[in-house]
Design a protein around this motif. Structure first.
Motif, PDB file in Angstrom:
ATOM      1  N   ASN A 184       0.808  -1.217   0.000  1.00 20.27           N
ATOM      2  CA  ASN A 184       0.000   0.000   0.000  1.00 20.27           C
ATOM      3  C   ASN A 184       0.844   1.271   0.000  1.00 20.27           C
ATOM      4  O   ASN A 184       0.539   2.231  -0.718  1.00 20.27           O
ATOM      5  N   GLU A 185       1.891   1.291   0.814  1.00 22.74           N
ATOM      6  CA  GLU A 185       2.725   2.487   0.908  1.00 22.74           C
ATOM      7  C   GLU A 185       3.382   2.813  -0.431  1.00 22.74           C
ATOM      8  O   GLU A 185       3.472   3.982  -0.838  1.00 22.74           O
ATOM      9  N   ILE A 186       3.860   1.775  -1.124  1.00 27.16           N
ATOM     10  CA  ILE A 186       4.511   1.986  -2.412  1.00 27.16           C
ATOM     11  C   ILE A 186       3.498   2.436  -3.454  1.00 27.16           C
ATOM     12  O   ILE A 186       3.754   3.360  -4.247  1.00 27.16           O
ATOM     13  N   GLU A 187       2.333   1.793  -3.461  1.00 25.55           N
ATOM     14  CA  GLU A 187       1.301   2.168  -4.424  1.00 25.55           C
ATOM     15  C   GLU A 187       0.879   3.624  -4.246  1.00 25.55           C
ATOM     16  O   GLU A 187       0.680   4.350  -5.219  1.00 25.55           O
ATOM     17  N   GLU A 188       0.736   4.044  -3.005  1.00 25.57           N
ATOM     18  CA  GLU A 188       0.339   5.426  -2.733  1.00 25.57           C
ATOM     19  C   GLU A 188       1.425   6.400  -3.164  1.00 25.57           C
ATOM     20  O   GLU A 188       1.139   7.471  -3.729  1.00 25.57           O
ATOM     21  N   LEU A 189       2.692   6.043  -2.937  1.00 28.93           N
ATOM     22  CA  LEU A 189       3.797   6.910  -3.338  1.00 28.93           C
ATOM     23  C   LEU A 189       3.867   7.030  -4.856  1.00 28.93           C
ATOM     24  O   LEU A 189       4.105   8.123  -5.392  1.00 28.93           O
ATOM     25  N   ILE A 190       3.650   5.938  -5.559  1.00 21.84           N
ATOM     26  CA  ILE A 190       3.639   5.968  -7.024  1.00 21.84           C
ATOM     27  C   ILE A 190       2.527   6.881  -7.528  1.00 21.84           C
ATOM     28  O   ILE A 190       2.729   7.681  -8.463  1.00 21.84           O
ATOM     29  N   LYS A 191       1.357   6.798  -6.930  1.00 18.31           N
ATOM     30  CA  LYS A 191       0.236   7.657  -7.330  1.00 18.31           C
ATOM     31  C   LYS A 191       0.576   9.132  -7.135  1.00 18.31           C
ATOM     32  O   LYS A 191       0.263   9.974  -7.981  1.00 18.31           O
ATOM     33  N   LEU A 192       1.203   9.439  -6.013  1.00 16.31           N
ATOM     34  CA  LEU A 192       1.543  10.833  -5.722  1.00 16.31           C
ATOM     35  C   LEU A 192       2.590  11.369  -6.686  1.00 16.31           C
ATOM     36  O   LEU A 192       2.462  12.468  -7.224  1.00 16.31           O
ATOM     37  N   ILE A 193       3.638  10.590  -6.914  1.00 14.49           N
ATOM     38  CA  ILE A 193       4.720  11.048  -7.787  1.00 14.49           C
ATOM     39  C   ILE A 193       4.239  11.175  -9.226  1.00 14.49           C
ATOM     40  O   ILE A 193       4.660  12.074  -9.961  1.00 14.49           O
ATOM     41  N   SER A 194       3.335  10.297  -9.649  1.00 17.56           N
ATOM     42  CA  SER A 194       2.833  10.352 -11.033  1.00 17.56           C
ATOM     43  C   SER A 194       1.995  11.601 -11.287  1.00 17.56           C
ATOM     44  O   SER A 194       1.708  11.933 -12.444  1.00 17.56           O
ATOM     45  N   LYS A 195       1.610  12.317 -10.231  1.00 19.49           N
ATOM     46  CA  LYS A 195       0.866  13.563 -10.393  1.00 19.49           C
ATOM     47  C   LYS A 195       1.772  14.749 -10.707  1.00 19.49           C
ATOM     48  O   LYS A 195       1.290  15.818 -11.096  1.00 19.49           O
TER      49      LYS A 195
END
Length: 203
Positions: free
Chosen positions: A5-16
């Motif tokens: 979950n932590e990695i998925e959330e970080l990927i979502k944030l950075i992709s913005k």
């Protein structure tokens, strides 16, 4: 890839972030994870400090430390008689790095949409106050050559009529549809050097 979950959330944030998609975000996250001591820890600390201490000046729109005055509009060692109006801070940085312009900046924080919305969200009233208070002789409108940018420029020019201040806009070298931060130094130089006064129809 294992779903964490932590990695998925970080990927979502950075992709913005501008210019980054999911694939680029995944590469960045892997780089961070593989260098957590050198990158993640100091980056987390720095981001926390930026979130805590860096704010937008409500007078001119540029970034400043919340514990200090604003160098752009309050504590400048030099007094200028010009203000360059840009849409965002990236535009200010581009113009500053080119060493073309010497004067104050005013960062609007966006543009008025072609539908006429969001005027109240921009620092246009603050600009009019600065021009009157600081005896500014020229306001240079360096908004982008897009529909929104030109709509904003016209609205600002109309708002400044009562100040009797000279209002100019960037001219040659600024392509139609172009954004300030994407222009090279030569194009910016030409646009500033050949700026022209704005002519309006009188009632």
């Amino acid at each position: 890839m294992q779903n964490i979950n932590e990695i998925e959330e970080l990927i979502k944030l950075i992709s913005k972030l501008p210019g980054l998609g999911p694939k680029s975000a995944k590469r960045i996250v892997l780089k961070l994870i593989n260098n957590r001591d050198e990158l993640v820890k100091p980056m987390a600390n720095t981001l926390a400090q930026v979130y805590k201490n860096v704010i937008r000046c409500q007078a001119c729109g540029t970034l400043k430390s919340n514990s200090l005055g604003c160098n752009n509009c309050e504590n400048s060692k030099e007094k200028y008689n010009k203000i360059c109006v840009v849409e965002d801070i990236a535009d200010q940085w581009s113009i500053e790095n080119s060493n073309i312009y010497k004067g104050y900046f005013h960062i609007l924080g966006g543009t008025i949409s072609s539908a006429g919305q969001r005027k109240e969200d921009l620092l246009i009233n603050s600009l009019v106050e600065r021009v009157s208070r600081e005896n500014i002789e020229e306001v240079i409108l360096a908004t982008s050559a897009t529909v929104e940018g030109q709509t904003t420029a016209y609205y600002i020019e109309d708002s400044l009529k009562k100040t009797n201040t000279k209002v100019t806009k960037l001219a040659q070298g600024l392509p139609v549809g172009g954004e300030i931060e994407s222009l090279d130094d030569g194009t910016l130089y030409s646009a500033f050097k050949n700026r022209t006064g704005i002519k309006t129809n009188s009632d």
